[in-house]
Write a protein that holds these residues in place. Structure first.
Motif, mmCIF file in Angstrom:
data_model
loop_
_atom_site.group_PDB
_atom_site.id
_atom_site.type_symbol
_atom_site.label_atom_id
_atom_site.label_comp_id
_atom_site.label_asym_id
_atom_site.label_seq_id
_atom_site.Cartn_x
_atom_site.Cartn_y
_atom_site.Cartn_z
ATOM 1 N N ALA A 113 26.697 2.508 12.499
ATOM 2 C CA ALA A 113 26.247 1.476 12.290
ATOM 3 C C ALA A 113 26.256 1.088 10.700
ATOM 4 N N ILE A 114 26.073 2.108 9.967
ATOM 5 C CA ILE A 114 26.216 1.918 8.416
ATOM 6 C C ILE A 114 27.649 1.865 8.125
ATOM 7 N N SER A 115 28.465 2.306 8.556
ATOM 8 C CA SER A 115 29.945 2.155 8.410
ATOM 9 C C SER A 115 30.433 0.513 8.769
ATOM 10 N N MET A 116 29.819 0.091 9.810
ATOM 11 C CA MET A 116 30.096 -1.316 10.346
ATOM 12 C C MET A 116 29.470 -2.340 9.186
ATOM 13 N N ALA A 117 28.388 -1.803 8.715
ATOM 14 C CA ALA A 117 27.420 -2.939 7.913
ATOM 15 C C ALA A 117 28.240 -2.764 6.569
ATOM 16 N N MET A 118 28.912 -1.668 6.096
ATOM 17 C CA MET A 118 29.549 -1.569 4.787
ATOM 18 C C MET A 118 30.665 -2.563 4.892
ATOM 19 N N CYS A 119 31.013 -2.975 6.105
ATOM 20 C CA CYS A 119 32.408 -3.898 6.095
ATOM 21 C C CYS A 119 31.867 -5.301 5.837
ATOM 22 N N GLY A 120 30.491 -5.261 5.746
ATOM 23 C CA GLY A 120 30.124 -6.857 5.556
ATOM 24 C C GLY A 120 29.347 -7.648 6.694
ATOM 25 N N ALA A 121 29.310 -6.860 7.902
ATOM 26 C CA ALA A 121 28.662 -7.339 8.977
ATOM 27 C C ALA A 121 27.307 -6.932 9.108
ATOM 28 N N SER A 122 26.443 -7.918 9.912
ATOM 29 C CA SER A 122 25.083 -7.602 10.268
ATOM 30 C C SER A 122 25.147 -6.950 11.560
ATOM 31 N N VAL A 123 24.440 -5.729 11.852
ATOM 32 C CA VAL A 123 24.484 -4.949 12.735
ATOM 33 C C VAL A 123 23.157 -4.897 13.632
ATOM 34 N N THR A 124 23.037 -5.092 14.795
ATOM 35 C CA THR A 124 22.392 -4.770 15.652
ATOM 36 C C THR A 124 22.453 -3.422 16.444
ATOM 37 N N THR A 125 21.586 -2.464 16.384
ATOM 38 C CA THR A 125 21.761 -1.308 17.069
ATOM 39 C C THR A 125 21.090 -0.669 17.956
ATOM 40 N N ILE A 126 21.180 -0.131 19.201
ATOM 41 C CA ILE A 126 20.330 0.129 19.997
ATOM 42 C C ILE A 126 20.275 1.455 20.437
ATOM 43 N N GLU A 127 18.953 2.126 20.412
ATOM 44 C CA GLU A 127 18.813 3.702 20.603
ATOM 45 C C GLU A 127 17.681 3.981 21.508
ATOM 46 N N ARG A 128 17.666 4.714 22.408
ATOM 47 C CA ARG A 128 16.517 5.345 23.349
ATOM 48 C C ARG A 128 15.871 6.636 22.875
ATOM 49 N N VAL A 141 17.339 -2.001 13.879
ATOM 50 C CA VAL A 141 17.520 -1.086 15.142
ATOM 51 C C VAL A 141 16.527 -1.683 16.184
ATOM 52 N N LEU A 142 17.228 -1.611 17.464
ATOM 53 C CA LEU A 142 16.173 -1.818 18.649
ATOM 54 C C LEU A 142 15.978 -0.574 19.417
ATOM 55 N N ALA A 143 14.658 -0.172 19.627
ATOM 56 C CA ALA A 143 14.433 0.823 20.331
ATOM 57 C C ALA A 143 14.214 0.657 21.829
ATOM 58 N N GLY A 144 14.728 1.418 22.786
ATOM 59 C CA GLY A 144 14.707 1.576 24.131
ATOM 60 C C GLY A 144 15.778 1.701 24.951
ATOM 61 N N ASP A 145 15.783 1.762 26.229
ATOM 62 C CA ASP A 145 17.040 1.819 27.036
ATOM 63 C C ASP A 145 18.023 0.548 26.795
ATOM 64 N N ALA A 146 19.114 0.934 26.412
ATOM 65 C CA ALA A 146 19.875 -0.347 26.093
ATOM 66 C C ALA A 146 20.128 -1.275 27.159
ATOM 67 N N LEU A 147 20.219 -0.847 28.375
ATOM 68 C CA LEU A 147 20.389 -1.492 29.747
ATOM 69 C C LEU A 147 19.289 -2.732 29.665
ATOM 70 N N SER A 148 17.921 -2.292 29.449
ATOM 71 C CA SER A 148 16.800 -3.271 29.426
ATOM 72 C C SER A 148 16.843 -4.087 28.209
ATOM 73 N N VAL A 149 17.023 -3.429 27.073
ATOM 74 C CA VAL A 149 17.395 -4.432 25.843
ATOM 75 C C VAL A 149 18.330 -5.458 25.937
ATOM 76 N N VAL A 150 19.520 -5.095 26.453
ATOM 77 C CA VAL A 150 20.392 -6.078 26.233
ATOM 78 C C VAL A 150 20.283 -7.425 27.195
ATOM 79 N N GLU A 151 19.499 -6.857 28.346
ATOM 80 C CA GLU A 151 19.043 -7.832 29.441
ATOM 81 C C GLU A 151 18.191 -9.205 28.413
ATOM 82 N N ASN A 152 17.692 -8.850 27.447
ATOM 83 C CA ASN A 152 16.753 -9.680 26.833
ATOM 84 C C ASN A 152 17.378 -10.113 25.505
#
Ligand code: SAM
Length: 190
Positions: free
Chosen positions: A44-59, A82-93
């Motif tokens: 996530a940090i490597s991608m943000a260092m490229c200038g992107a805004s990153v949404t990352t999901i972890e349970r 950072v979004l907390a939770g099971d990514a399958l449920s998180v991406v649904e929303n």
């Protein structure tokens, strides 16, 4: 972070995979990135260092506390959510679209993630699925070990779907543990 991951046996993207992702993000000027599977925040940090805004999901609670502290330590609080939770449920929303999606979570779940990721990927956007060759076991039965049979089958089914999808053009790149790079076709194509 690489040393911390090694010392604590935390699987993070291999450095050559990360360089490849950075090239993709920079060359396509991707500004909105979604990551499934944060671990300690290395990718996530490597991608943000490229200038992107990153949404990352972890349970995992332990990982969540490390990734949050690393984001603070490296001052990326404004660029990484950072979004907390099971990514399958998180991406649904989740709504809206992303320019780039990095799928790096439980390999057995990749097939279930795909419909959501297709919805969330903008036309022309890139999906990178990591560990797609899984130590060579997906490529050849000669390397496969019996207790990994289910994961291998699921990864093969996932690859098959990616490669035959009308919505994607996919290449399998033998870098790191294997990466599938897919670009979403435009829905307006003739
Ligand atoms: N992308 C990270 C990097 O390169 O720095 C490494 C991610 S690690 C390979 C996979 C992470 O995904 C683990 O921390 C695990 O807890 C998380 N994970 C696996 N399945 C998940 C799921 N369904 N929802 C949320 N997190 C998940």
């Amino acid at each position: 972070m690489e040393e911390y991951a090694k010392a604590n046996a935390i699987p993070i993207a291999q450095p050559e995979t990360m360089r490849f992702i950075e090239v993709l993000i920079k060359s396509t000027n991707a500004k909105k990135v979604l990551e499934i599977g944060s671990a300690i925040g290395y990718s996530a940090i490597s991608m943000a260092m490229c200038g992107a805004s990153v949404t990352t999901i972890e349970r995992d609670e332990n990982m969540l506390s490390v990734v949050r502290s690393n984001i603070k330590k490296y001052a990326f609080d404004k660029r990484i959510k950072v979004l907390a939770g099971d990514a399958l449920s998180v991406v649904e929303n989740l709504s809206g679209t992303f320019d780039f999606i990095f799928l790096d979570a439980a390999k057995g779940q990749y097939p279930e993630f795909l419909p959501h990721l297709l919805r969330l990927l903008k036309d022309g956007g890139i999906l990178v699925s990591d560990n797609i060759l899984y130590r060579g076991m997906v490529a050849t039965d000669e390397l496969a070990i019996r207790r990994k049979t289910t994961i291998i089958k699921r990864l093969r089914a996932y690859l098959d779907t990616l490669c035959h999808s009308d919505e994607l053009t996919t290449a399998i790149v033998p870098i790191g543990d294997g990466a599938a790079v897919s670009v979403k076709k435009s829905s307006n194509r003739q």
